[in-house]
Design a protein around this motif. Structure first.
Motif, PDB file in Angstrom:
ATOM      1  N   SER A 114     -22.224   5.570 -26.420  1.00 38.09           N
ATOM      2  CA  SER A 114     -21.012   5.434 -25.622  1.00 38.09           C
ATOM      3  C   SER A 114     -21.413   5.568 -24.163  1.00 38.09           C
ATOM      4  O   SER A 114     -21.841   6.635 -23.717  1.00 38.09           O
ATOM      5  CB  SER A 114     -20.003   6.524 -25.990  1.00 38.09           C
ATOM      6  OG  SER A 114     -18.891   6.484 -25.115  1.00 38.09           O
ATOM      7  N   PHE A 123     -23.441  10.472 -26.121  1.00 35.81           N
ATOM      8  CA  PHE A 123     -22.487  10.538 -25.006  1.00 35.81           C
ATOM      9  C   PHE A 123     -23.255  11.006 -23.778  1.00 35.81           C
ATOM     10  O   PHE A 123     -23.032  12.100 -23.261  1.00 35.81           O
ATOM     11  CB  PHE A 123     -21.372  11.544 -25.314  1.00 35.81           C
ATOM     12  CG  PHE A 123     -20.214  10.977 -26.062  1.00 35.81           C
ATOM     13  CD1 PHE A 123     -19.060  10.598 -25.417  1.00 35.81           C
ATOM     14  CD2 PHE A 123     -20.276  10.824 -27.436  1.00 35.81           C
ATOM     15  CE1 PHE A 123     -17.978  10.071 -26.120  1.00 35.81           C
ATOM     16  CE2 PHE A 123     -19.212  10.311 -28.149  1.00 35.81           C
ATOM     17  CZ  PHE A 123     -18.054   9.935 -27.488  1.00 35.81           C
ATOM     18  N   VAL A 139     -20.824   1.163 -26.998  1.00 27.60           N
ATOM     19  CA  VAL A 139     -19.377   1.320 -26.831  1.00 27.60           C
ATOM     20  C   VAL A 139     -19.118   1.657 -25.372  1.00 27.60           C
ATOM     21  O   VAL A 139     -19.708   2.594 -24.832  1.00 27.60           O
ATOM     22  CB  VAL A 139     -18.826   2.445 -27.725  1.00 27.60           C
ATOM     23  CG1 VAL A 139     -17.319   2.622 -27.484  1.00 27.60           C
ATOM     24  CG2 VAL A 139     -19.096   2.158 -29.192  1.00 27.60           C
ATOM     25  N   THR A 140     -18.267   0.886 -24.725  1.00 30.28           N
ATOM     26  CA  THR A 140     -17.863   1.218 -23.362  1.00 30.28           C
ATOM     27  C   THR A 140     -16.424   1.727 -23.394  1.00 30.28           C
ATOM     28  O   THR A 140     -15.656   1.398 -24.294  1.00 30.28           O
ATOM     29  CB  THR A 140     -17.938   0.006 -22.412  1.00 30.28           C
ATOM     30  OG1 THR A 140     -17.023  -1.001 -22.851  1.00 30.28           O
ATOM     31  CG2 THR A 140     -19.342  -0.561 -22.378  1.00 30.28           C
ATOM     32  N   VAL A 141     -16.081   2.531 -22.387  1.00 31.79           N
ATOM     33  CA  VAL A 141     -14.742   3.119 -22.362  1.00 31.79           C
ATOM     34  C   VAL A 141     -13.778   2.319 -21.498  1.00 31.79           C
ATOM     35  O   VAL A 141     -12.610   2.691 -21.364  1.00 31.79           O
ATOM     36  CB  VAL A 141     -14.793   4.589 -21.883  1.00 31.79           C
ATOM     37  CG1 VAL A 141     -15.549   5.445 -22.878  1.00 31.79           C
ATOM     38  CG2 VAL A 141     -15.407   4.687 -20.489  1.00 31.79           C
ATOM     39  N   SER A 157      -7.647   5.242 -31.280  1.00 34.04           N
ATOM     40  CA  SER A 157      -9.095   5.183 -31.011  1.00 34.04           C
ATOM     41  C   SER A 157      -9.899   5.588 -32.239  1.00 34.04           C
ATOM     42  O   SER A 157     -10.945   4.991 -32.530  1.00 34.04           O
ATOM     43  CB  SER A 157      -9.442   6.113 -29.845  1.00 34.04           C
ATOM     44  OG  SER A 157      -8.820   5.686 -28.659  1.00 34.04           O
ATOM     45  N   THR A 194     -15.367  -2.406 -26.422  1.00 29.85           N
ATOM     46  CA  THR A 194     -14.660  -1.367 -25.671  1.00 29.85           C
ATOM     47  C   THR A 194     -13.725  -0.627 -26.611  1.00 29.85           C
ATOM     48  O   THR A 194     -12.940  -1.256 -27.336  1.00 29.85           O
ATOM     49  CB  THR A 194     -13.837  -1.977 -24.522  1.00 29.85           C
ATOM     50  OG1 THR A 194     -14.732  -2.582 -23.581  1.00 29.85           O
ATOM     51  CG2 THR A 194     -13.023  -0.908 -23.806  1.00 29.85           C
ATOM     52  N   TYR A 232     -13.216   3.724 -34.073  1.00 29.56           N
ATOM     53  CA  TYR A 232     -14.517   4.367 -34.257  1.00 29.56           C
ATOM     54  C   TYR A 232     -14.888   4.446 -35.735  1.00 29.56           C
ATOM     55  O   TYR A 232     -16.043   4.239 -36.115  1.00 29.56           O
ATOM     56  CB  TYR A 232     -14.514   5.769 -33.643  1.00 29.56           C
ATOM     57  CG  TYR A 232     -14.919   5.780 -32.189  1.00 29.56           C
ATOM     58  CD1 TYR A 232     -16.243   5.539 -31.821  1.00 29.56           C
ATOM     59  CD2 TYR A 232     -13.998   6.021 -31.175  1.00 29.56           C
ATOM     60  CE1 TYR A 232     -16.632   5.545 -30.486  1.00 29.56           C
ATOM     61  CE2 TYR A 232     -14.372   6.029 -29.839  1.00 29.56           C
ATOM     62  CZ  TYR A 232     -15.690   5.781 -29.506  1.00 29.56           C
ATOM     63  OH  TYR A 232     -16.070   5.785 -28.181  1.00 29.56           O
ATOM     64  N   ASN A 278     -11.037   5.977 -24.953  1.00 32.73           N
ATOM     65  CA  ASN A 278     -11.246   7.341 -25.416  1.00 32.73           C
ATOM     66  C   ASN A 278     -10.010   7.892 -26.126  1.00 32.73           C
ATOM     67  O   ASN A 278      -8.885   7.636 -25.703  1.00 32.73           O
ATOM     68  CB  ASN A 278     -11.572   8.260 -24.231  1.00 32.73           C
ATOM     69  CG  ASN A 278     -13.000   8.113 -23.765  1.00 32.73           C
ATOM     70  OD1 ASN A 278     -13.875   7.743 -24.540  1.00 32.73           O
ATOM     71  ND2 ASN A 278     -13.252   8.405 -22.506  1.00 32.73           N
ATOM     72  N   HIS A 293     -20.434   5.471 -20.223  1.00 33.93           N
ATOM     73  CA  HIS A 293     -19.225   5.677 -19.411  1.00 33.93           C
ATOM     74  C   HIS A 293     -19.543   5.935 -17.949  1.00 33.93           C
ATOM     75  O   HIS A 293     -18.636   5.984 -17.132  1.00 33.93           O
ATOM     76  CB  HIS A 293     -18.412   6.856 -19.962  1.00 33.93           C
ATOM     77  CG  HIS A 293     -19.258   8.038 -20.324  1.00 33.93           C
ATOM     78  ND1 HIS A 293     -19.658   8.949 -19.395  1.00 33.93           N
ATOM     79  CD2 HIS A 293     -19.807   8.414 -21.505  1.00 33.93           C
ATOM     80  CE1 HIS A 293     -20.406   9.857 -19.998  1.00 33.93           C
ATOM     81  NE2 HIS A 293     -20.520   9.562 -21.273  1.00 33.93           N
TER      82      HIS A 293
END
Length: 375
Positions: A115, A90, A147-149, A362, A170, A366, A173, A117
């Motif tokens: 991830s 992150f 992974v995009t938010v 979410s 995507t 994940y 969150n 962001h």
């Protein structure tokens, strides 16, 4: 037993920390456990920021060093000593680049999932950025999965870096816990003296480079000219608190702009406020906007890259305004205060939109992603 390592580069009170906590505390695997590494270059300003609680029942490694070389060395030693099946980051593309090369140098066999962001093309304005950016792009392409938010950021990465569909997705969150929402529907003590005032709220890290408090304050001055009872409450802390205090003093707003500091639970402030404002230059997908929507506080937010447009739509769930345009921001706030029908429509739509960010929705996505790599 397989092992998953979450990595972040900061641990103060903020949206990212809340997301990581929600993920770690709600993800469960029959054959794997999760640990957390915080690898942070400790700046003097960060020493005074309140620290968010660590996830429960989780082993946390905290590497905090004053200089970057020491931080890199101890992070390298950590990777030599500890072995993982998945490393999930992150962090910014720049810090992801560092972790990628540390992992390679330590012969880590972990799958690297990131991830992303932050809108990395806006993160740096220095000449060195033009040398670093190609390396960042190379590392993002080498990462096992991204992974995009937000869908908007996903499209940006695909267009700019040519990441194939098989390596990017995507996942919104995990933000909204309905039990926490219900327990937080009360007026905070700081609002009790302002029952007759129009309460405008922002919840944000005090970082002028990203959050553009100059536009926020200028917009509030214009709002104050039309709505004399208006008060601006700012929840958050960060490196630019002193600059913000100077800006407030310069405009003689000490009685009208109230800095509340960081709050572990900001939900009651959304519930008690009349309008939520966010004046960012860039975001990934702003957690605070989703929280405000869930707590039925109508939102006015800058149409910055990336995330706000995806949340707000064509002004169905809030009002989007241009960046660095205090006049438009003030107009939107005044409109929402005056037009109760529009206000109620936006509140209803936004509440429905926020349900897409409920934690379990979410978490399942994940879990499916991590299971695929654990197998």
């Amino acid at each position: 037993m397989k092992k998953i390592l979450f990595i972040t580069d900061n641990w103060t009170i903020g949206g990212r920390e809340k997301v990581i906590e929600n993920l770690i505390e709600n993800l469960s695997f029959d054959n794997a456990k999760i640990e957390l590494l915080i690898a942070q270059k400790e700046k003097l300003s960060l020493k005074f920021q309140p620290v968010y609680l660590f996830p429960k029942k989780t082993k946390v490694y905290n590497i905090r060093k004053n200089n970057i070389f020491s931080l890199l060395y101890f992070t390298y030693l950590f990777f030599l000593k500890n072995h993982y099946d998945i490393v999930f980051t992150f962090i910014s593309p720049f810090n992801l680049t560092i972790i990628y090369f540390i992992a390679k140098l330590s012969f880590s066999k972990a799958k690297l999932i990131s991830s992303l962001h932050g809108f990395f093309s806006l993160e740096k304005k220095k000449i060195i950025h033009y040398f670093i950016k190609p390396i960042e792009k190379f590392v993002i392409k080498q990462t096992d999965f991204i992974v995009t938010v937000s869908e908007e950021y996903k499209k940006y990465l695909k267009n700019q870096i040519n990441i194939p569909d098989s390596k990017i997705t995507t996942i919104y969150n995990p933000i909204i816990n309905q039990n926490e929402i219900l327990k937080s529907k009360y007026f905070p003590k700081e609002f009790l003296s302002f029952k007759e005032s129009i309460k405008i709220l922002t919840v944000s890290r005090l970082d002028i480079k990203q959050k553009d408090f100059y536009t926020l304050i200028d917009a509030f001055i214009l709002i104050k000219q039309k709505i004399n009872s208006a008060k601006l409450f700012i929840v958050g802390d960060g490196p630019d608190r002193n600059k913000l205090e100077d800006l407030i003093r310069k405009n003689n707003l000490e009685k009208d702009v109230i800095l509340l500091g960081a709050k572990e639970n900001p939900y009651p402030y959304y519930f008690g406020a009349d309008i939520f404002l966010l004046s960012s230059f860039f975001e990934g997908l702003p957690t605070v906007v989703v929280e405000a929507m869930a707590l039925e506080c109508p939102v006015v937010v800058t149409d910055c890259p990336t995330g706000p447009r995806e949340l707000i739509g064509d002004n169905e769930n809030g009002i989007l305004v241009p960046m660095q345009n205090p006049e438009k921001m003030a107009e939107a706030v005044i409109l929402l205060i005056a037009n109760k029908k529009l206000r109620q429509k936006i509140i209803k739509n936004a509440k429905r939109k926020s349900e897409e960010f409920e934690i379990q929705k979410s978490i399942q996505k994940y879990k499916d992603l991590f299971d695929k790599f654990l197998k």
